[in-house]
Design a protein around this motif. Sequence first.
Motif, PDB file in Angstrom:
ATOM      1  N   VAL A  64       0.779  -1.225  -0.036  1.00 38.49           N
ATOM      2  CA  VAL A  64      -0.139  -0.189  -0.053  1.00 38.49           C
ATOM      3  C   VAL A  64       0.891   1.383  -0.097  1.00 38.49           C
ATOM      4  O   VAL A  64       0.659   2.088  -0.627  1.00 38.49           O
ATOM      5  CB  VAL A  64      -1.030  -0.108   1.101  1.00 38.49           C
ATOM      6  N   SER A  65       1.977   1.050   0.686  1.00 41.40           N
ATOM      7  CA  SER A  65       2.904   2.520   0.789  1.00 41.40           C
ATOM      8  C   SER A  65       3.498   2.871  -0.489  1.00 41.40           C
ATOM      9  O   SER A  65       3.470   4.046  -0.806  1.00 41.40           O
ATOM     10  CB  SER A  65       3.891   2.214   1.842  1.00 41.40           C
ATOM     11  N   LEU A  66       4.212   1.547  -0.888  1.00 40.25           N
ATOM     12  CA  LEU A  66       4.956   1.888  -2.290  1.00 40.25           C
ATOM     13  C   LEU A  66       3.945   2.236  -3.271  1.00 40.25           C
ATOM     14  O   LEU A  66       4.225   2.958  -4.147  1.00 40.25           O
ATOM     15  CB  LEU A  66       5.767   0.763  -2.291  1.00 40.25           C
ATOM     16  N   GLY A  67       2.943   1.458  -3.354  1.00 40.58           N
ATOM     17  CA  GLY A  67       1.791   1.530  -4.343  1.00 40.58           C
ATOM     18  C   GLY A  67       1.321   3.029  -4.336  1.00 40.58           C
ATOM     19  O   GLY A  67       1.360   3.530  -5.408  1.00 40.58           O
ATOM     20  N   MET A  68       1.285   3.539  -3.327  1.00 44.33           N
ATOM     21  CA  MET A  68       0.676   5.062  -3.233  1.00 44.33           C
ATOM     22  C   MET A  68       1.595   6.041  -3.789  1.00 44.33           C
ATOM     23  O   MET A  68       1.467   7.001  -4.404  1.00 44.33           O
ATOM     24  CB  MET A  68       0.120   5.487  -1.724  1.00 44.33           C
ATOM     25  N   ALA A  73       3.526   9.575  -7.727  1.00 48.82           N
ATOM     26  CA  ALA A  73       4.602   9.938  -8.604  1.00 48.82           C
ATOM     27  C   ALA A  73       4.010   9.901 -10.044  1.00 48.82           C
ATOM     28  O   ALA A  73       4.238  10.747 -10.963  1.00 48.82           O
ATOM     29  CB  ALA A  73       5.909   9.290  -8.506  1.00 48.82           C
ATOM     30  N   LEU A  74       3.117   8.823 -10.317  1.00 50.51           N
ATOM     31  CA  LEU A  74       2.794   9.042 -12.021  1.00 50.51           C
ATOM     32  C   LEU A  74       1.549   9.612 -12.197  1.00 50.51           C
ATOM     33  O   LEU A  74       0.941  10.059 -13.185  1.00 50.51           O
ATOM     34  CB  LEU A  74       2.604   7.430 -11.993  1.00 50.51           C
ATOM     35  N   ASP A  75       0.980  10.339 -11.006  1.00 54.06           N
ATOM     36  CA  ASP A  75      -0.168  11.082 -10.968  1.00 54.06           C
ATOM     37  C   ASP A  75      -1.542  10.088 -11.643  1.00 54.06           C
ATOM     38  O   ASP A  75      -2.043  10.735 -12.604  1.00 54.06           O
ATOM     39  CB  ASP A  75      -0.012  12.288 -11.592  1.00 54.06           C
ATOM     40  N   ASP A  77      -4.220   9.347 -10.284  1.00 48.23           N
ATOM     41  CA  ASP A  77      -5.403   9.737  -9.819  1.00 48.23           C
ATOM     42  C   ASP A  77      -5.935  10.837 -10.671  1.00 48.23           C
ATOM     43  O   ASP A  77      -6.820  11.008 -11.331  1.00 48.23           O
ATOM     44  CB  ASP A  77      -5.597  10.113  -8.541  1.00 48.23           C
ATOM     45  N   GLY A  78      -4.722  11.910 -10.948  1.00 54.30           N
ATOM     46  CA  GLY A  78      -5.017  12.958 -11.879  1.00 54.30           C
ATOM     47  C   GLY A  78      -5.395  12.560 -13.127  1.00 54.30           C
ATOM     48  O   GLY A  78      -6.322  13.226 -13.911  1.00 54.30           O
ATOM     49  N   LYS A  79      -4.543  11.624 -13.719  1.00 59.47           N
ATOM     50  CA  LYS A  79      -4.892  11.036 -15.260  1.00 59.47           C
ATOM     51  C   LYS A  79      -6.209  10.553 -15.275  1.00 59.47           C
ATOM     52  O   LYS A  79      -6.893  10.839 -16.265  1.00 59.47           O
ATOM     53  CB  LYS A  79      -3.700   9.983 -15.583  1.00 59.47           C
ATOM     54  N   LEU A  80      -6.797   9.600 -14.592  1.00 58.31           N
ATOM     55  CA  LEU A  80      -7.924   9.105 -14.535  1.00 58.31           C
ATOM     56  C   LEU A  80      -9.248  10.247 -14.123  1.00 58.31           C
ATOM     57  O   LEU A  80     -10.049  10.480 -15.026  1.00 58.31           O
ATOM     58  CB  LEU A  80      -8.351   8.065 -13.291  1.00 58.31           C
ATOM     59  N   LEU A 214      -1.669   0.277  -8.327  1.00 58.84           N
ATOM     60  CA  LEU A 214      -0.803  -0.706  -8.669  1.00 58.84           C
ATOM     61  C   LEU A 214      -0.527  -1.575  -7.407  1.00 58.84           C
ATOM     62  O   LEU A 214       0.458  -2.303  -7.431  1.00 58.84           O
ATOM     63  CB  LEU A 214       0.558  -0.004  -9.029  1.00 58.84           C
ATOM     64  N   SER A 215      -0.906  -1.032  -6.254  1.00 62.03           N
ATOM     65  CA  SER A 215      -0.577  -1.691  -4.984  1.00 62.03           C
ATOM     66  C   SER A 215      -1.032  -3.375  -4.971  1.00 62.03           C
ATOM     67  O   SER A 215      -0.100  -4.067  -4.543  1.00 62.03           O
ATOM     68  CB  SER A 215      -1.343  -1.233  -3.664  1.00 62.03           C
TER      69      SER A 215
END
Length: 233
Positions: A64-68, A73-75, A77-80, A214-215
């Motif tokens: 969860v931590s690394l996935g977040m 970093a890839l944004d 949420d913003g892209k979706l 990705l988590s």
Amino acid sequence: MTLTGVWLNAGGVLLAGVLGSFIRRGMPEKLKAALMTGLGLCVLYIGISGISADTDTVVLVLSVSLGMALGTALDLDGKLSRLGELIQQKLPLRDSQAADGFVSSTLFVCVGAMSIVGGIESGTQGTYDTFLAKTFIDSLVVFVMAATKGIGCCLSAFVALFYQAALTLSAGALAKVTTGLVISQMSEIGSLLIVGIALNLLGITKIKVANLILSPFLPVLFYLGQQMFRLAG
């Protein structure tokens, strides 16, 4: 391998979204709010029921931590969200909640445990029992969601089609490099993301769940890394 379950799921979500958006017309705002609260509670139950007491906490926290971190970093949420806004602009029927409906329904039908389990089952066993059950659940949830958030919800069917087809087609390779325990860990993390969606629907939090997409797949990398370390030792 069969994609029958994937097509059934996408078709069910599309139909439920269209029917729900028709119900929405003329519905009082008070009733919409009540439906959303009930939906949030049901989604919360679905998420919690998929989390086992035997969950490997270390894998969960790391995933969860690394996935977040990766998602932020890839944004993602913003892209979706921007995709949802673009869809809202292109829709012939103007709907101020189309983007929100698209994002919420897409996250629900894609990030849960049943997408992962169903894809692996269809890809390795050629059956689609999990996708049948998922179609029933997704259709009910998307129907209610569309009744409150509008026509944008039905468009999540196309994202689900491509995402779950990809999972199914790659399931053979995934099954060869993982174990039942790893798949279970993936499913439980997917269920945790469903809990996050439910908390957002209830207005309790504003978690950017898309950044966690990705988590559920990180346990595979941890397992492969562990195997390589053992071989190197």
